[in-house]
Design an enzyme around this catalytic site. Structure first.
Site, PDB file in Angstrom:
ATOM      1  CD  GLU A  26     -22.317 -10.027  22.245  1.00  0.00           C
ATOM      2  OE1 GLU A  26     -22.156  -8.896  22.787  1.00  0.00           O
ATOM      3  OE2 GLU A  26     -23.413 -10.571  22.139  1.00  0.00           O
ATOM      4  CB  CYS A  70     -25.272  -6.314  23.450  1.00  0.00           C
ATOM      5  SG  CYS A  70     -25.303  -7.572  22.166  1.00  0.00           S
TER       6      CYS A  70
END
Length: 500
Positions: free
Chosen positions: A260, A294
């Site tokens: 990720e 993010c």
């Protein structure tokens, strides 16, 4: 150990984070110091590991893996439920530790610890439902007279590498799901949050996690590289930057990976949107944790007919955000992780101004604290548009055509999550189909996540999905049992005429 960590916190002393190897909390060769970015003093120390410590941890994990796999799913689930309750019981202290180590406001830290409790509870539930299949082998001629079954077996040794921006909850996802699956786990802590990482590991151990199920190692990139390259490691879950993720993949070689990575999240505000509501949401979620997420709102594209209205409402909403001491319950924006990160935000804002953008708010810092920065109308080649800011800055740009703005969003090399404000279902499905992202949030910004829903991206945002159920798929392997000459199905290929 959790009691020791929390006592140091209560006494306003630096928290010490030892490593945990072979069932023992140990002080290794030297200690790394973490300076709190807001308080500007040492808030935690960590026992960093050397090659011998790493080798010992890998050897122990390899030896312990079969033992942990023998632990019944019900026992794993009971431990995780106990840990969930413990997280809730210690939420105030753990949120304070996040504020000291990372400059994260208490309100954000409390939310993160609430998510830790929720994540661990979901992991417990998923542990109870791990199963398999009875396969329909008799549906084809070659399978007649046989039976076949599957079950999901633990992968063995998992490696969890966590980032600084949400060190508690992302560790709960990785370690919780790995343990739920029946693995032993090597945990590599982020250097910016050793105390928080040690506290979550200690919380799980105090809740009944067997010592064979986890090893905790503190160190930098060289520690992560050595762990990734170890042949004993079966699966790696990494959250961090795209360049570091690429390095993890190179070091790991032929291993199962869940990566990720970064993001450059876009949110589209259509002409039919509730502008006031959209502006408030984007202001709140664009600067939470100083934009260090993010999926934080970075690029906002507003239909030109509503652009001026949105900027007015957005600026007004940003002006209500309180910047200050992260230990103050009223603070909305604390500090960034360090002064270098803060300086990047200020530098990129200045670059955007030179390229013709307007800086409506912010663009300045005090140490590691960046005032919420609004960049209006930057060109496509500005760093704040092209790259991941990962800081307290939001760029707002007008658009004219929906199909064109979707294509514009897709120019980013990242593709983690996007937001869309509209009441037009055709646009919703068009965006869901065409946007090159792992998830779309409708009538919300990109910065929204449910911990029991699959989360992950495409392109340079990585691959695999975080969330207990989907992580468990990656943390387990499918094992098949075939029984020759023994069938739970009918095994005749034709009927005789004995009943005629």
């Amino acid at each position: 150990m959790l009691e020791v960590i929390l006592k140091s916190l209560a006494d306003s002393e630096p928290v010490h984070a030892p490593s945990y190897v072979g069932g023992t909390w140990t002080d290794t060769r030297d200690s790394g110091q973490r300076t709190g970015p807001y308080v500007r003093r040492t808030v935690s120390t960590a026992s960093t590991v050397g090659p011998t410590d790493i080798s010992e941890a890998i050897e122990k994990a390899d030896r312990y893996a079969p033992q942990v796999a023998d632990l019944a799913p019900a026992a794993r689930a009971d431990t995780l439920e106990c840990a969930s309750a413990a997280a809730t019981a210690h939420r105030d202290a753990l949120a304070r530790l996040l504020a000291l180590e990372l400059g994260k406001p208490l309100k954000d830290g409390l939310t993160e610890i609430d998510r830790v409790a929720s994540t661990l509870a979901v992991c417990a539930s998923e542990a109870r439902r791990i199963g398999g299949e009875t396969l329909p082998v008799a549906g084809w001629g070659t399978g007649v007279g046989n039976s076949a079954f599957t079950y999901r077996a633990p992968a063995g040794v998992a490696l969890a590498i966590t980032p600084f921006n949400a060190p508690a909850n992302l560790l709960a996802h990785k370690l919780g799901a790995s343990f739920a699956a029946g693995n032993t786990t090597l945990v590599k802590s982020p250097p910016q949050a050793p105390g928080t990482t040690a506290a979550i590991v200690a919380l799980l151990l105090d809740s009944g996690m067997p010592p064979q199920a986890v090893q905790l190692l503190h160190g930098g990139g060289e520690t992560g590289s050595a762990l990734c390259a170890a042949p004993e490691v079966d699966v790696i879950s990494f959250t961090g930057s795209a360049p570091t993720g690429a390095a993890v993949a190179r070091a790991a070689g032929a291993k199962r990976l869940i990566l990720e990575l970064g993001g450059n999240a876009a949110t589209i505000v259509c002409e039919d949107a509730d502008i006031a509501a959209a502006a408030k949401v984007c202001a709140r979620t664009g600067y939470s944790n100083s934009g260090q997420s993010c999926i934080s709102v970075q690029r906002v594209y507003v239909h030109r007919s509503r652009y001026a209205d949105f900027l007015d409402a957005f600026t007004a909403a940003v002006d209500t955000l309180v910047v200050g001491d992260p230990l103050d319950p009223g603070t909305d924006i604390g500090s960034m992780v360090d002064e270098a990160a803060a300086d990047r935000v200020v530098t990129w804002a200045a670059e955007a101004r030179e390229l013709g953008a307007g800086i409506l708010r912010g663009g300045e810092r005090d140490g590691a604290t960046v005032r919420p920065t609004i960049v209006a109308g930057p060109p496509d080649n500005a760093s704040v548009v092209m790259h991941e800011v990962f800081g307290a800055l939001v760029a707002v740009m007008p658009y004219d055509d929906f199909d064109t703005v979707v294509a514009t969003c897709n120019t980013s090399r990242y593709g983690l999550q996007a937001g869309l404000f509209t009441h037009d279902l055709k646009r919703v499905f068009t965006a869901w189909r065409r946007l090159e992202v792992g998830g779309l949030i409708v009538n919300g910004s990109s910065n929204f996540r449910l911990d029991h829903v699959p989360f992950g991206g495409v392109k340079d945002s990585g691959f695999g999905r975080e969330s207990p159920r989907w992580l468990i798929d990656d943390f387990t392997t499918v094992k098949t049992l075939t029984l020759r000459g023994l069938s739970v199905w009918g095994d005749r290929t034709e009927l005789g005429d004995e009943n005629q």
